[in-house]
Design a protein around this motif. Sequence first.
Motif, short mmCIF file in Angstrom:
data_model
loop_
_atom_site.label_atom_id
_atom_site.label_comp_id
_atom_site.label_asym_id
_atom_site.label_seq_id
_atom_site.Cartn_x
_atom_site.Cartn_y
_atom_site.Cartn_z
N ILE A 18 -0.44 43.88 -25.66
CA ILE A 18 -0.57 43.54 -24.25
C ILE A 18 0.69 42.82 -23.80
O ILE A 18 1.05 41.78 -24.33
CB ILE A 18 -1.80 42.65 -24.01
N TYR A 19 1.35 43.42 -22.81
CA TYR A 19 2.47 42.76 -22.15
C TYR A 19 2.64 43.37 -20.78
O TYR A 19 3.02 44.53 -20.66
CB TYR A 19 3.77 42.88 -22.94
N THR A 20 2.32 42.59 -19.75
CA THR A 20 2.46 43.07 -18.39
C THR A 20 3.60 42.37 -17.67
O THR A 20 3.98 42.80 -16.59
CB THR A 20 1.16 42.82 -17.59
N ASP A 22 3.21 39.33 -16.67
CA ASP A 22 2.49 38.25 -15.99
C ASP A 22 1.67 37.52 -17.05
O ASP A 22 0.71 38.07 -17.58
CB ASP A 22 1.59 38.83 -14.91
N ALA A 25 -2.14 37.24 -16.47
CA ALA A 25 -2.78 38.55 -16.61
C ALA A 25 -2.85 38.95 -18.09
O ALA A 25 -3.87 39.49 -18.53
CB ALA A 25 -2.01 39.60 -15.82
N ASP A 26 -1.79 38.68 -18.83
CA ASP A 26 -1.80 38.97 -20.26
C ASP A 26 -2.92 38.22 -20.96
O ASP A 26 -3.65 38.79 -21.79
CB ASP A 26 -0.47 38.59 -20.91
#
Length: 67
Positions: A18-20, A22, A25-26
């Motif tokens: 997971i890496y957005t 943000d 959000a992460d």
Amino acid sequence: MTSIYDIQQLLKKFGTIIYTGDRVADLELMADELHELHEAKLIEATIYEAASFVLRQEMQKQKDKLH
């Protein structure tokens, strides 16, 4: 489970990265993934609880930064 890095490594074992870009959000996505793994009985309750605690702490830190 003592850090976000530990949680990322756990999720990576299940094929989840997971890496957005943000941070908040992460963290929310990590919490969702952990919940799904726990519901599917792929991780033990103690691991789930420890990881959830670390995520809640980090989310609070991020919210405190914004205010």
